[in-house]
Design an enzyme around this catalytic site. Structure first.
Site, PDB file in Angstrom:
ATOM      1  N   GLY A   1       0.833  -1.213   0.000  1.00  0.00           N
ATOM      2  CA  GLY A   1       0.000   0.000   0.000  1.00  0.00           C
ATOM      3  C   GLY A   1       0.860   1.252   0.000  1.00  0.00           C
ATOM      4  O   GLY A   1       1.839   1.329   0.750  1.00  0.00           O
TER       5      GLY A   1
ATOM      6  N   ARG B   1      13.465  10.154  -2.669  1.00  0.00           N
ATOM      7  CA  ARG B   1      14.361  11.303  -2.887  1.00  0.00           C
ATOM      8  C   ARG B   1      15.608  11.191  -2.005  1.00  0.00           C
ATOM      9  O   ARG B   1      16.735  11.434  -2.458  1.00  0.00           O
ATOM     10  CB  ARG B   1      13.585  12.590  -2.570  1.00  0.00           C
ATOM     11  CG  ARG B   1      14.390  13.870  -2.562  1.00  0.00           C
ATOM     12  CD  ARG B   1      13.442  15.009  -2.190  1.00  0.00           C
ATOM     13  NE  ARG B   1      14.118  16.296  -2.109  1.00  0.00           N
ATOM     14  CZ  ARG B   1      14.665  16.775  -1.000  1.00  0.00           C
ATOM     15  NH1 ARG B   1      14.664  16.050   0.115  1.00  0.00           N
ATOM     16  NH2 ARG B   1      15.239  17.970  -1.001  1.00  0.00           N
ATOM     17  N   ALA B   2      15.386  10.813  -0.747  1.00  0.00           N
ATOM     18  CA  ALA B   2      16.514  10.717   0.185  1.00  0.00           C
ATOM     19  C   ALA B   2      17.489   9.618  -0.239  1.00  0.00           C
ATOM     20  O   ALA B   2      18.709   9.794  -0.171  1.00  0.00           O
ATOM     21  CB  ALA B   2      15.996  10.457   1.601  1.00  0.00           C
TER      22      ALA B   2
ATOM     23  N   ARG C   1       1.037  -5.073  -5.222  1.00  0.00           N
ATOM     24  CA  ARG C   1       1.140  -6.255  -4.358  1.00  0.00           C
ATOM     25  C   ARG C   1       1.304  -7.431  -5.315  1.00  0.00           C
ATOM     26  O   ARG C   1       0.369  -7.778  -6.024  1.00  0.00           O
ATOM     27  CB  ARG C   1      -0.121  -6.416  -3.513  1.00  0.00           C
ATOM     28  CG  ARG C   1      -0.420  -5.225  -2.582  1.00  0.00           C
ATOM     29  CD  ARG C   1      -1.508  -5.580  -1.589  1.00  0.00           C
ATOM     30  NE  ARG C   1      -2.108  -4.406  -0.972  1.00  0.00           N
ATOM     31  CZ  ARG C   1      -1.636  -3.799   0.122  1.00  0.00           C
ATOM     32  NH1 ARG C   1      -0.538  -4.231   0.681  1.00  0.00           N
ATOM     33  NH2 ARG C   1      -2.260  -2.746   0.629  1.00  0.00           N
TER      34      ARG C   1
ATOM     35  N   ASP D   1       4.897  -4.876   6.114  1.00  0.00           N
ATOM     36  CA  ASP D   1       5.363  -6.222   6.473  1.00  0.00           C
ATOM     37  C   ASP D   1       5.323  -7.194   5.290  1.00  0.00           C
ATOM     38  O   ASP D   1       6.230  -8.020   5.146  1.00  0.00           O
ATOM     39  CB  ASP D   1       4.603  -6.767   7.690  1.00  0.00           C
ATOM     40  CG  ASP D   1       3.120  -6.958   7.434  1.00  0.00           C
ATOM     41  OD1 ASP D   1       2.583  -6.315   6.513  1.00  0.00           O
ATOM     42  OD2 ASP D   1       2.499  -7.754   8.156  1.00  0.00           O
TER      43      ASP D   1
ATOM     44  N   SER E   1       5.855  -6.517   2.176  1.00  0.00           N
ATOM     45  CA  SER E   1       7.013  -6.181   1.342  1.00  0.00           C
ATOM     46  C   SER E   1       8.301  -6.682   1.993  1.00  0.00           C
ATOM     47  O   SER E   1       9.221  -7.136   1.306  1.00  0.00           O
ATOM     48  CB  SER E   1       7.104  -4.667   1.158  1.00  0.00           C
ATOM     49  OG  SER E   1       5.851  -4.158   0.758  1.00  0.00           O
TER      50      SER E   1
ATOM     51  N   THR F   1       4.205   2.580   5.645  1.00  0.00           N
ATOM     52  CA  THR F   1       2.818   2.102   5.705  1.00  0.00           C
ATOM     53  C   THR F   1       2.051   3.016   6.645  1.00  0.00           C
ATOM     54  O   THR F   1       2.576   3.408   7.697  1.00  0.00           O
ATOM     55  CB  THR F   1       2.711   0.647   6.207  1.00  0.00           C
ATOM     56  OG1 THR F   1       1.342   0.379   6.563  1.00  0.00           O
ATOM     57  CG2 THR F   1       3.574   0.375   7.431  1.00  0.00           C
TER      58      THR F   1
ATOM     59  N   ASP G   1      -0.267   2.167   8.505  1.00  0.00           N
ATOM     60  CA  ASP G   1      -0.789   1.424   9.660  1.00  0.00           C
ATOM     61  C   ASP G   1       0.074   1.534  10.917  1.00  0.00           C
ATOM     62  O   ASP G   1      -0.408   1.226  12.012  1.00  0.00           O
ATOM     63  CB  ASP G   1      -0.949  -0.057   9.305  1.00  0.00           C
ATOM     64  CG  ASP G   1      -2.117  -0.313   8.367  1.00  0.00           C
ATOM     65  OD1 ASP G   1      -2.800   0.658   8.002  1.00  0.00           O
ATOM     66  OD2 ASP G   1      -2.333  -1.480   7.992  1.00  0.00           O
TER      67      ASP G   1
ATOM     68  N   ASP H   1       2.303  -0.414  11.959  1.00  0.00           N
ATOM     69  CA  ASP H   1       2.228  -1.709  12.643  1.00  0.00           C
ATOM     70  C   ASP H   1       3.522  -2.510  12.567  1.00  0.00           C
ATOM     71  O   ASP H   1       3.492  -3.736  12.655  1.00  0.00           O
ATOM     72  CB  ASP H   1       1.063  -2.527  12.064  1.00  0.00           C
ATOM     73  CG  ASP H   1       1.198  -2.752  10.569  1.00  0.00           C
ATOM     74  OD1 ASP H   1       2.067  -2.119   9.934  1.00  0.00           O
ATOM     75  OD2 ASP H   1       0.433  -3.566  10.017  1.00  0.00           O
TER      76      ASP H   1
ATOM     77  N   ARG I   1     -18.425  15.289  12.825  1.00  0.00           N
ATOM     78  CA  ARG I   1     -18.975  15.743  14.121  1.00  0.00           C
ATOM     79  C   ARG I   1     -19.962  16.898  13.917  1.00  0.00           C
ATOM     80  O   ARG I   1     -20.999  16.962  14.584  1.00  0.00           O
ATOM     81  CB  ARG I   1     -17.830  16.186  15.038  1.00  0.00           C
ATOM     82  CG  ARG I   1     -18.306  16.692  16.382  1.00  0.00           C
ATOM     83  CD  ARG I   1     -17.128  17.155  17.221  1.00  0.00           C
ATOM     84  NE  ARG I   1     -16.362  16.052  17.789  1.00  0.00           N
ATOM     85  CZ  ARG I   1     -16.776  15.319  18.819  1.00  0.00           C
ATOM     86  NH1 ARG I   1     -17.941  15.543  19.381  1.00  0.00           N
ATOM     87  NH2 ARG I   1     -16.035  14.357  19.293  1.00  0.00           N
TER      88      ARG I   1
ATOM     89  N   ARG J   1      -5.502  -2.711   9.189  1.00  0.00           N
ATOM     90  CA  ARG J   1      -5.936  -4.087   8.937  1.00  0.00           C
ATOM     91  C   ARG J   1      -5.788  -4.956  10.189  1.00  0.00           C
ATOM     92  O   ARG J   1      -6.659  -5.728  10.521  1.00  0.00           O
ATOM     93  CB  ARG J   1      -5.111  -4.664   7.796  1.00  0.00           C
ATOM     94  CG  ARG J   1      -5.775  -5.785   7.113  1.00  0.00           C
ATOM     95  CD  ARG J   1      -4.981  -6.391   5.995  1.00  0.00           C
ATOM     96  NE  ARG J   1      -3.845  -5.616   5.535  1.00  0.00           N
ATOM     97  CZ  ARG J   1      -3.448  -5.578   4.273  1.00  0.00           C
ATOM     98  NH1 ARG J   1      -4.124  -6.208   3.359  1.00  0.00           N
ATOM     99  NH2 ARG J   1      -2.369  -4.905   3.931  1.00  0.00           N
TER     100      ARG J   1
ATOM    101  N   ARG K   1     -25.303   6.515  11.832  1.00  0.00           N
ATOM    102  CA  ARG K   1     -24.744   6.539  10.482  1.00  0.00           C
ATOM    103  C   ARG K   1     -23.334   5.974  10.506  1.00  0.00           C
ATOM    104  O   ARG K   1     -22.605   6.152  11.482  1.00  0.00           O
ATOM    105  CB  ARG K   1     -24.696   7.968   9.931  1.00  0.00           C
ATOM    106  CG  ARG K   1     -26.052   8.589   9.667  1.00  0.00           C
ATOM    107  CD  ARG K   1     -26.713   7.965   8.433  1.00  0.00           C
ATOM    108  NE  ARG K   1     -27.964   8.628   8.085  1.00  0.00           N
ATOM    109  CZ  ARG K   1     -29.153   8.331   8.605  1.00  0.00           C
ATOM    110  NH1 ARG K   1     -29.266   7.381   9.515  1.00  0.00           N
ATOM    111  NH2 ARG K   1     -30.242   8.975   8.213  1.00  0.00           N
TER     112      ARG K   1
END
Ligand code: F6P
Length: 342
Positions: free
Chosen positions: A32, A42-43, A93, A124, A126, A147, A149, A151, A176, A193, A266
């Protein structure tokens, strides 16, 4: 035909020791996309060229690697991208990469191009692909955590996480407004995920009444008293944040609320919007540091590690530990979310 190797780097005051004898590195983005990936590319390119190395960009992640989608990148090729979301190298992927044959083809492409080390910017999935490439074919790999996430074990934050939280929070603030005007319950699903890092940050910063994360299997029924209590206290609407990985997601939570309380509810699933947009400064800075560190890591002879940042500075974690060990959410922040939701 792949271009010839560059001459050995000449020494100057900026030159880093290169005991590994690295002359050409490749870089790809995989899985993702995440805001800040371009800053990391770039770095890598600018650090590499400044050190007298050649940098090869691989398009479409591991899919493009086994198909030979490579080209040399110079410092000017990465101008004007630090502020751009997505990834200029494109991402994918790859199913083929999950097969030994696919990885063998990719390894041969890297050998044909004279690549001495591969930098993989991703999550992870990758890193699994990178780990097996090194194990099976001896090609040195370095992971850069990219990522939304957050994670991955071995870094306090991943590239893209800060921006995703800002994007989701902006949406929560807007929801809100409409929720309060209609005196409705809004159940908002954010990405994640397997992890509740985004959900927890957004819940605290967005003043949510409740948050559901995959790391805590508390039953959804507990939310019924919370929303009833909100109404009794005269609150005009409630915000419930649900991480995508919580069983049943936002839809399940909303159904339980409507069935259990009869209150108008909702659902808003924020989805991929959280992956886009210009990276915030924290993501740009993190990506710049980690991209630079990844090149130096290869030159120093490090292999099969992810570069990360912690309170003590740069961290180097074996790739397999980044998914085998679990980075927990901040339990302290989780407690804080509960305290402040009264
Ligand atoms: O890993 C990042 C992530 O955005 C997850 O939060 C989400 O579950 C997944 O990617 C979505 O993947 P895809 O882009 O393949 O739908």
């Amino acid at each position: 035909m792949p271009p010839e190797l560059a001459p050995e780097p000449t020494s100057d005051s900026c030159a880093r020791p290169n005991p590994a004898g690295i002359r050409r590195v490749a870089v790809l983005t995989s899985g993702g996309d995440a805001p800040g990936m371009n800053a990391a590319i770039r770095a890598v390119v600018r650090t590499g060229t400044q050190q007298g190395l050649e940098v090869v960009g691989v398009r479409r992640g591991f899919s493009g690697l086994h198909r030979g989608e490579l080209s040399l990148l110079g410092a000017r090729d990465v101008a004007n991208i630090i502020q751009r979301g997505g990834t200029i190298l494109l991402t994918a992927r790859s199913r083929t990469w999950r097969t030994p044959e696919g990885r063998a083809r990719g390894a041969q492409v890297l050998r044909d191009w004279g690549v001495d080390g591969l930098i993989v910017i991703g999550g992870d999935g990758s890193f699994h692909g990178a780990h097996f490439l090194q194990e099976e074919h001896g090609i040195p790999v370095i992971g850069v955590p990219g990522t939304i996430d957050n994670d991955l074990y071995g870094t306090d934050h991943t590239i893209g996480y800060f921006t995703a939280v800002e994007t989701a929070l902006d949406a929560v603030d807007k929801l809100r407004d409409t929720g309060a005007s209609h005196e409705r319950i809004f159940v908002i699903e954010v990405m994640g995920r397997h992890a509740g890092h985004i959900a927890l940050d957004v819940a605290v910063a967005g003043g949510a009444e409740e948050v559901f994360i995959p790391e805590d299997s508390k039953p959804v029924s507990g939310v019924l008293d919370i929303v009833r209590d909100s109404v009794a206290k005269g609150k005009r609407g409630s915000i419930i944040i649900v991480a995508e990985g919580y069983p049943g997601g936002a839809t399940g939570v909303a159904e339980a609320i409507e069935a259990g309380t009869g209150l108008e509810t909702r659902v808003s699933i924020l989805g991929h919007i959280q992956r886009g947009g210009s990276p915030v400064s924290s993501d740009r800075i993190l990506a710049s540091r980690l991209g630079e560190a990844a090149v130096y890591a290869l030159m120093e002879g490090r292999r099969g590690v992810m570069v990360g940042r912690g309170a003590s500075g740069m961290l180097y974690t074996p790739l397999h530990e980044t998914w085998e060990k679990r980075k927990d959410v901040s339990r302290d922040l989780y407690r804080c979310a509960k305290t402040l939701s009264v």
